[in-house]
Design a protein around this motif. Structure first.
Motif, mmCIF file in Angstrom:
data_model
loop_
_atom_site.group_PDB
_atom_site.id
_atom_site.type_symbol
_atom_site.label_atom_id
_atom_site.label_comp_id
_atom_site.label_asym_id
_atom_site.label_seq_id
_atom_site.Cartn_x
_atom_site.Cartn_y
_atom_site.Cartn_z
ATOM 1 N N UNK A 63 20.346 -11.708 38.981
ATOM 2 C CA UNK A 63 19.564 -10.735 39.490
ATOM 3 C C UNK A 63 19.398 -10.647 41.165
ATOM 4 N N UNK A 64 20.485 -11.086 41.844
ATOM 5 C CA UNK A 64 20.501 -10.970 43.200
ATOM 6 C C UNK A 64 20.587 -9.466 43.844
ATOM 7 N N UNK A 65 21.264 -8.574 43.063
ATOM 8 C CA UNK A 65 21.535 -7.087 43.553
ATOM 9 C C UNK A 65 20.199 -6.280 43.435
ATOM 10 N N UNK A 66 19.260 -6.961 42.733
ATOM 11 C CA UNK A 66 17.976 -5.903 42.323
ATOM 12 C C UNK A 66 17.148 -5.712 43.652
ATOM 13 N N UNK A 67 16.652 -4.530 43.905
ATOM 14 C CA UNK A 67 15.994 -4.219 45.143
ATOM 15 C C UNK A 67 14.476 -4.099 45.053
ATOM 16 N N UNK A 68 13.691 -3.748 46.061
ATOM 17 C CA UNK A 68 12.234 -3.675 45.898
ATOM 18 C C UNK A 68 12.264 -2.176 45.098
ATOM 19 N N UNK A 69 12.944 -1.492 45.523
ATOM 20 C CA UNK A 69 12.743 -0.020 45.055
ATOM 21 C C UNK A 69 12.991 0.159 43.700
ATOM 22 N N UNK A 70 14.179 -0.804 42.846
ATOM 23 C CA UNK A 70 14.383 -0.666 41.757
ATOM 24 C C UNK A 70 12.878 -1.175 41.007
ATOM 25 N N UNK A 71 12.531 -2.091 41.648
ATOM 26 C CA UNK A 71 11.335 -2.802 40.814
ATOM 27 C C UNK A 71 9.981 -1.676 40.820
ATOM 28 N N UNK A 72 10.001 -1.180 41.932
ATOM 29 C CA UNK A 72 8.937 -0.079 42.009
ATOM 30 C C UNK A 72 9.199 0.872 40.941
ATOM 31 N N UNK A 73 10.477 1.503 40.782
ATOM 32 C CA UNK A 73 10.874 2.573 39.955
ATOM 33 C C UNK A 73 10.662 1.981 38.557
ATOM 34 N N UNK A 74 10.607 0.863 38.091
ATOM 35 C CA UNK A 74 10.597 0.212 36.810
ATOM 36 C C UNK A 74 9.248 0.097 36.367
ATOM 37 N N UNK A 75 8.384 -0.307 37.611
ATOM 38 C CA UNK A 75 7.045 -0.840 37.279
ATOM 39 C C UNK A 75 6.252 0.495 37.136
ATOM 40 N N UNK A 76 6.619 1.705 38.022
ATOM 41 C CA UNK A 76 5.919 2.720 37.832
ATOM 42 C C UNK A 76 6.041 3.411 36.255
ATOM 43 N N UNK A 77 7.221 3.310 35.510
ATOM 44 C CA UNK A 77 7.602 3.581 34.293
ATOM 45 C C UNK A 77 6.774 2.781 33.196
ATOM 46 N N UNK A 78 6.685 1.406 33.439
ATOM 47 C CA UNK A 78 5.839 0.595 32.374
ATOM 48 C C UNK A 78 4.406 0.779 32.740
ATOM 49 N N UNK A 79 3.955 1.093 33.825
ATOM 50 C CA UNK A 79 2.386 1.360 33.887
ATOM 51 C C UNK A 79 2.044 2.467 33.086
ATOM 52 N N UNK A 80 3.158 3.641 33.096
ATOM 53 C CA UNK A 80 2.485 4.916 32.200
ATOM 54 C C UNK A 80 2.742 4.648 30.778
ATOM 55 N N UNK A 81 3.158 3.354 30.389
ATOM 56 C CA UNK A 81 3.190 3.076 28.887
ATOM 57 C C UNK A 81 2.051 2.400 28.475
ATOM 58 N N UNK A 82 0.937 1.612 29.383
ATOM 59 C CA UNK A 82 0.184 0.574 28.899
ATOM 60 C C UNK A 82 -1.070 1.094 29.048
ATOM 61 N N UNK A 83 -2.010 0.393 28.104
ATOM 62 C CA UNK A 83 -3.471 0.625 28.396
ATOM 63 C C UNK A 83 -3.969 -0.458 28.558
ATOM 64 N N UNK A 84 -3.796 -1.516 27.924
ATOM 65 C CA UNK A 84 -4.436 -3.049 27.920
ATOM 66 C C UNK A 84 -3.629 -3.770 28.616
ATOM 67 N N UNK A 85 -2.237 -3.964 28.597
ATOM 68 C CA UNK A 85 -1.688 -5.245 29.144
ATOM 69 C C UNK A 85 -1.639 -5.019 30.586
ATOM 70 N N UNK A 86 -1.560 -6.213 31.163
ATOM 71 C CA UNK A 86 -1.665 -6.480 32.833
ATOM 72 C C UNK A 86 0.062 -6.224 32.954
ATOM 73 N N UNK A 87 0.151 -5.594 34.051
ATOM 74 C CA UNK A 87 1.529 -5.520 34.675
ATOM 75 C C UNK A 87 1.785 -6.256 35.863
#
Ligand code: KIV
Length: 271
Positions: A63-87
């Motif tokens: 998991x070492x190479x993962x960046x803050x920008x990577x997590x932001x990018x994927x979190x934005x996408x996940x947020x668009x898919x959820x209505x109920x779950x906490x992110x």
């Protein structure tokens, strides 16, 4: 088979109520809107945008190479898919090595990524960082036990807390993190009896991955349960795809088995 009845948005207070009511919390990782939607509809309570994205999506060996920008990018996408779950979003390696970086990067995950809680691995995380995040209104999940960002220090992924001194330390760390303001604890690869003790002593929800049945909830890496993660599957994760045969079915079976305390059996736990 879907167990999903509630529609109200899950927050840290929901999971705290679930612990108090003895209702098991079900969680999986996800990294995009399509899977997030499937998880949300299956009744998953919170979705972790884990730094496991580095291994299961990006193809890295850790998991070492993962960046803050990577997590932001994927979190934005996940947020668009959820209505109920906490992110929940993971703070990547070295993104919280100093108090200043910790606050700045946690704020980015919330403001730019839309995360509702951040997860940090204990070891690099300092107690005063947890207090500071809490003062700023940033919910925190502290990850104890096996912390994969320290893999090059460990040398191998191993069960943590088997020796009496490490078990004593883990109990004390869990208590100190809760006192500093952590909203949730996550125990990875911890013997089931130790995880049970930590859970009984904690007032905040304790989520397990390879930590036995007595914790307040379970999390697994989505690609492991769907049998599409590269490499050897970890002993504590179950191949629900082999059991059920469809993506929706596998996710619903995981939620049902967690709620009904049929997962993890001894086969997926450590003593
Ligand atoms: O990154 C991740 O997926 C995690 C889980 C293993 C809990 O931290």
């Amino acid at each position: 088979m879907s167990q999903h009845i509630e529609t109200k948005k899950v927050t840290t207070s929901t999971v705290r109520q679930m612990k108090a009511a003895g209702r098991k919390i079900a969680s999986l990782t996800a990294y995009d809107a399509a899977f997030a939607r499937v998880l949300d509809r299956a009744g998953i309570d919170f979705i972790l945008v884990g730094d496991s994205v580095g291994m299961v999506v990006q193809g890295h060996g850790s998991t070492i190479p993962v960046t803050v920008d990577d997590i932001i990018y994927h979190t934005r996408m996940v947020g668009r898919g959820v209505e109920r779950a906490m992110v929940m979003a993971d703070m990547p390696f070295m993104s919280y090595a100093s108090a200043e970086d910790c606050l700045k990067n946690a704020a980015r995950l919330m403001k730019e990524g839309g995360a509702e809680i951040v997860k940090l691995e204990w070891g690099a995380l300092q107690l005063d960082m947890v207090s500071r995040l809490t003062e700023c209104g940033i919910p925190v999940c502290a990850h104890l036990g096996l912390t994969p960002q320290a893999i090059f220090k460990y040398g191998a992924y191993r069960v943590q807390g088997r020796e009496p001194d490490t078990a004593v330390k883990m109990r004390a760390d869990a208590k100190a993190l809760e006192e500093a303001g952590a909203d949730m604890l996550l125990l990875e690869c911890v013997p089931a009896p130790l995880a049970a003790e930590i859970t009984a002593a904690a007032h905040v929800p304790v989520i397990g991955i390879g930590a036995g049945m007595a914790v307040d909830g379970q999390i697994l890496v989505l690609y492991d349960i769907l049998d599409i993660a590269p490499g050897k599957r970890t002993r504590f994760s179950k191949n629900y795809m082999a059991q059920v045969g469809s993506i929706h079915g596998a996710i619903e079976a995981f939620v049902a088995e967690v709620r009904e305390q049929r997962f993890p059996t001894a086969e997926y736990s450590f003593s």
